[in-house]
Design an enzyme around this catalytic site. Structure first.
Site, PDB file in Angstrom:
ATOM      1  N   ILE A 110       0.836  -1.210   0.000  1.00  0.00           N
ATOM      2  CA  ILE A 110       0.000   0.000   0.000  1.00  0.00           C
ATOM      3  C   ILE A 110       0.870   1.258   0.000  1.00  0.00           C
ATOM      4  CG2 ILE A 110      -1.694   1.308   1.343  1.00  0.00           C
ATOM      5  CD1 ILE A 110      -2.753  -1.488   2.329  1.00  0.00           C
ATOM      6  N   ASP A 155      11.252   2.217   6.030  1.00  0.00           N
ATOM      7  CA  ASP A 155      10.760   0.836   6.114  1.00  0.00           C
ATOM      8  C   ASP A 155      11.846  -0.013   6.754  1.00  0.00           C
ATOM      9  OD1 ASP A 155       8.363  -0.828   4.357  1.00  0.00           O
ATOM     10  OD2 ASP A 155      10.006  -1.999   5.230  1.00  0.00           O
ATOM     11  N   PRO A 189       2.298  -2.462   9.447  1.00  0.00           N
ATOM     12  CA  PRO A 189       1.326  -3.250  10.217  1.00  0.00           C
ATOM     13  C   PRO A 189       1.466  -2.933  11.702  1.00  0.00           C
ATOM     14  CG  PRO A 189       3.184  -4.620   9.543  1.00  0.00           C
ATOM     15  CD  PRO A 189       3.421  -3.265   8.947  1.00  0.00           C
ATOM     16  N   SER A 197      -3.825   2.663   8.671  1.00  0.00           N
ATOM     17  CA  SER A 197      -3.323   1.300   8.897  1.00  0.00           C
ATOM     18  C   SER A 197      -3.966   0.621  10.099  1.00  0.00           C
ATOM     19  CB  SER A 197      -1.809   1.306   8.980  1.00  0.00           C
ATOM     20  OG  SER A 197      -1.299   1.464   7.673  1.00  0.00           O
ATOM     21  N   ARG A 198      -3.539   1.001  11.295  1.00  0.00           N
ATOM     22  CA  ARG A 198      -4.161   0.465  12.507  1.00  0.00           C
ATOM     23  C   ARG A 198      -4.123   1.562  13.565  1.00  0.00           C
ATOM     24  NH1 ARG A 198      -6.119  -2.637   9.721  1.00  0.00           N
ATOM     25  NH2 ARG A 198      -6.077  -4.908   9.732  1.00  0.00           N
ATOM     26  N   ASP A 203      -8.493   6.728   9.307  1.00  0.00           N
ATOM     27  CA  ASP A 203      -9.473   5.713   8.894  1.00  0.00           C
ATOM     28  C   ASP A 203      -9.534   4.610   9.946  1.00  0.00           C
ATOM     29  OD1 ASP A 203     -11.342   4.656   6.911  1.00  0.00           O
ATOM     30  OD2 ASP A 203      -9.868   3.057   6.604  1.00  0.00           O
ATOM     31  N   GLU A 245     -11.426   1.628  18.167  1.00  0.00           N
ATOM     32  CA  GLU A 245     -12.516   1.627  17.182  1.00  0.00           C
ATOM     33  C   GLU A 245     -13.503   0.475  17.356  1.00  0.00           C
ATOM     34  OE1 GLU A 245      -9.958   1.272  13.612  1.00  0.00           O
ATOM     35  OE2 GLU A 245     -11.057  -0.554  13.158  1.00  0.00           O
ATOM     36  N   HIS A 271     -12.916   3.172   9.022  1.00  0.00           N
ATOM     37  CA  HIS A 271     -12.256   1.967   8.493  1.00  0.00           C
ATOM     38  C   HIS A 271     -12.877   1.550   7.153  1.00  0.00           C
ATOM     39  CE1 HIS A 271      -9.510  -1.378  10.123  1.00  0.00           C
ATOM     40  NE2 HIS A 271      -9.543  -1.462   8.803  1.00  0.00           N
TER      41      HIS A 271
HETATM   42  P1  NAD Z   1       2.772  -4.942   3.600  1.00  0.00           P
HETATM   43  O1  NAD Z   1       3.114  -6.087   4.470  1.00  0.00           O
HETATM   44  O2  NAD Z   1       2.823  -5.097   2.122  1.00  0.00           O
HETATM   45  O3  NAD Z   1       3.708  -3.689   3.985  1.00  0.00           O
HETATM   46  C1  NAD Z   1       4.046  -3.353   5.296  1.00  0.00           C
HETATM   47  C2  NAD Z   1       5.432  -2.746   5.256  1.00  0.00           C
HETATM   48  O4  NAD Z   1       5.744  -2.339   6.590  1.00  0.00           O
HETATM   49  C3  NAD Z   1       6.526  -3.721   4.793  1.00  0.00           C
HETATM   50  O5  NAD Z   1       7.301  -3.146   3.771  1.00  0.00           O
HETATM   51  C4  NAD Z   1       7.355  -3.963   6.063  1.00  0.00           C
HETATM   52  O6  NAD Z   1       8.734  -4.154   5.794  1.00  0.00           O
HETATM   53  C5  NAD Z   1       7.104  -2.677   6.832  1.00  0.00           C
HETATM   54  N1  NAD Z   1       7.320  -2.828   8.271  1.00  0.00           N
HETATM   55  C6  NAD Z   1       6.882  -3.834   9.066  1.00  0.00           C
HETATM   56  N2  NAD Z   1       7.274  -3.615  10.327  1.00  0.00           N
HETATM   57  C7  NAD Z   1       7.973  -2.462  10.322  1.00  0.00           C
HETATM   58  C8  NAD Z   1       8.633  -1.709  11.332  1.00  0.00           C
HETATM   59  N3  NAD Z   1       8.655  -2.123  12.610  1.00  0.00           N
HETATM   60  N4  NAD Z   1       9.244  -0.556  10.970  1.00  0.00           N
HETATM   61  C9  NAD Z   1       9.232  -0.145   9.677  1.00  0.00           C
HETATM   62  N5  NAD Z   1       8.647  -0.816   8.685  1.00  0.00           N
HETATM   63  C10 NAD Z   1       8.011  -1.959   9.006  1.00  0.00           C
HETATM   64  O7  NAD Z   1       1.329  -4.470   4.084  1.00  0.00           O
HETATM   65  P2  NAD Z   1       0.278  -3.606   3.250  1.00  0.00           P
HETATM   66  O8  NAD Z   1      -0.575  -4.510   2.425  1.00  0.00           O
HETATM   67  O9  NAD Z   1       0.962  -2.452   2.618  1.00  0.00           O
HETATM   68  O10 NAD Z   1      -0.664  -3.087   4.445  1.00  0.00           O
HETATM   69  C11 NAD Z   1      -0.156  -2.214   5.444  1.00  0.00           C
HETATM   70  C12 NAD Z   1      -1.158  -2.106   6.579  1.00  0.00           C
HETATM   71  O11 NAD Z   1      -2.330  -1.450   6.112  1.00  0.00           O
HETATM   72  C13 NAD Z   1      -1.709  -3.471   7.074  1.00  0.00           C
HETATM   73  O12 NAD Z   1      -0.853  -4.068   8.003  1.00  0.00           O
HETATM   74  C14 NAD Z   1      -3.027  -3.070   7.694  1.00  0.00           C
HETATM   75  O13 NAD Z   1      -2.821  -2.800   9.061  1.00  0.00           O
HETATM   76  C15 NAD Z   1      -3.400  -1.780   6.972  1.00  0.00           C
HETATM   77  N6  NAD Z   1      -4.621  -1.955   6.173  1.00  0.00           N
HETATM   78  C16 NAD Z   1      -5.682  -1.121   6.420  1.00  0.00           C
HETATM   79  C17 NAD Z   1      -6.857  -1.240   5.681  1.00  0.00           C
HETATM   80  C18 NAD Z   1      -8.050  -0.329   5.894  1.00  0.00           C
HETATM   81  O14 NAD Z   1      -9.131  -0.614   5.366  1.00  0.00           O
HETATM   82  N7  NAD Z   1      -7.917   0.773   6.591  1.00  0.00           N
HETATM   83  C19 NAD Z   1      -6.939  -2.230   4.710  1.00  0.00           C
HETATM   84  C20 NAD Z   1      -5.825  -3.054   4.462  1.00  0.00           C
HETATM   85  C21 NAD Z   1      -4.677  -2.903   5.201  1.00  0.00           C
END
Ligand code: NAD
Length: 333
Positions: A157, A176, A209, A236-237, A261, A266, A298
């Site tokens: 994302i 990252d 995440p 994200s969360r 979001d 929540e 969300h």
């Molecule tokens: P992804 O796993 O593709 O990307 C997450 C990135 O975070 C990775 O590149 C990873 O290396 C990095 N990361 C992990 N831990 C880290 C840390 N401690 N420090 C720095 N970087 C770190 O995940 P994604 O598909 O891009 O999704 C990201 C987040 O979006 C999900 O975990 C979820 O919580 C959130 N999300 C929200 C919705 C929504 O509707 N609001 C929907 C989908 C996902």
């Protein structure tokens, strides 16, 4: 052989998308409108699979009960799995699948929608015009072009958000834990450390995440480092941000605005229609009073394409359970 799937926390769009994808007709769906938790796990009685969403509680006690009921698959219809006790599921031999690969554009595009709406104060303009107030006072924003965006988490994302913002002519900084220098070079993104990102960005957006390391990744110190007038976005969360510290930064007028979001508390609020009821959460109530705070409940994932991807993955994994085949690659936790 038919398989029964108990779907917790079902909303109309879940029912519709899960029922319409190919293969759905072979499943006996038990759509439940309440969330999974210690008091509701028994409702999975007789089901071979349980399907849950982000705010369902799949902790130790619940997983043990599900396994005891004969449930053989916990299928998450989301990406994040922070409410699942994965270690207990493994101990119980209960497979847990998620949907890691639904349209990341859904969430990335919502992020950009929030940035634009918050910056150009569309949430306020919309309300005003409907009241026939055509004044522009207080609606000034800034050009994104030429400004700096900080993207924390350049996974699926985060990198789409970064690429869209590059398209606006923004300088993009990334952070990252596992950077991808080739992707960054291709898209003109510069990796940096979190303090530099916080100090230099006009827009900071979170795409990591929720883990023990990322909880409160935005806290008092981070907010103090941020540029005065900067915009903070979290799709994200919720617990990535210390909400109490965030309210302090908003009250001090240091932050330009916040778009959320997701929210720390929540559960039980987002996804529900509470209009006409008393909001018990004083922190959320305070957040909603700021003119420069924009909250969506969300909804970032809520596009036709993402719902379809989620439903297809879920139905295919249930089919594989029934057929005794391995689950889809990359979906098993
Ligand atoms: P992804 O796993 O593709 O990307 C997450 C990135 O975070 C990775 O590149 C990873 O290396 C990095 N990361 C992990 N831990 C880290 C840390 N401690 N420090 C720095 N970087 C770190 O995940 P994604 O598909 O891009 O999704 C990201 C987040 O979006 C999900 O975990 C979820 O919580 C959130 N999300 C929200 C919705 C929504 O509707 N609001 C929907 C989908 C996902």
């Amino acid at each position: 052989m038919r398989t029964t799937v108990a779907v917790y926390d079902t909303k109309p769009y879940d029912r519709e998308s899960l029922s319409r994808v190919a293969g759905a007709e072979a499943i006996d769906w038990r759509f439940l409108d309440f969330r999974l938790g210690p008091e509701t796990a028994h409702a999975a009685h007789g089901a071979q699979a349980v399907c849950v969403f982000v705010n369902d509680d799949a902790g130790r006690e619940v997983l043990r009960e599900l396994a005891g009921l004969g449930v053989r698959l916990l299928a998450l219809r989301c990406t994040g799995f922070n409410r699942v006790d994965v270690a207990t599921a493994r101990e119980l031999g209960l497979p847990v699948t998620r949907v890691p690969n639904y349209s990341p554009y859904s969430v990335a595009e919502h992020t950009v929608a929030l940035i634009l709406a918050l910056n150009r104060k569309l949430h306020r303009a919309f309300g005003r015009v409907r009241e026939l107030n055509f004044s522009l006072a207080g609606l000034e924003g800034f050009d994104l072009h030429g400004k700096t965006a900080g993207v924390i988490g350049t996974g699926r994302i985060g990198r789409i958000v970064a690429e869209i913002l590059r398209g606006f002519g923004m300088r993009v900084l990334g952070y990252d834990a596992s950077p991808d220098p080739q992707w960054a070079a291709r898209h003109g993104v510069t990796y940096t450390d979190p303090p530099t990102l916080a100090r230099e960005s006009d827009v900071v957006t979170l795409h990591v995440p929720l883990t023990t390391e990322t909880r409160y990744v935005v806290r008092q110190e981070t907010l103090e480092l941020m540029k005065p007038g900067a915009i903070l976005v979290n799709v994200s969360r919720g617990p990535l941000i210390d909400t109490t510290a965030l309210i302090g930064a908003l009250k001090s007028r240091r932050l330009g605005g916040v778009a959320l979001d997701v929210y720390e508390e929540e559960e039980g609020v987002f996804f529900e229609d509470l209009s006409g009821q008393v909001l018990e959460d004083d922190v959320l109530a305070r957040l909603l009073t700021f003119p420069n705070v924009l909250v969506t409940a969300h909804q970032a994932f809520l596009t036709r394409e993402a719902l379809n991807d989620i439903a297809s993955t879920t139905v295919e994994n249930v089919r594989r359970l029934t057929a005794g085949e391995p689950f889809l690659e990359g979906t098993v936790l």
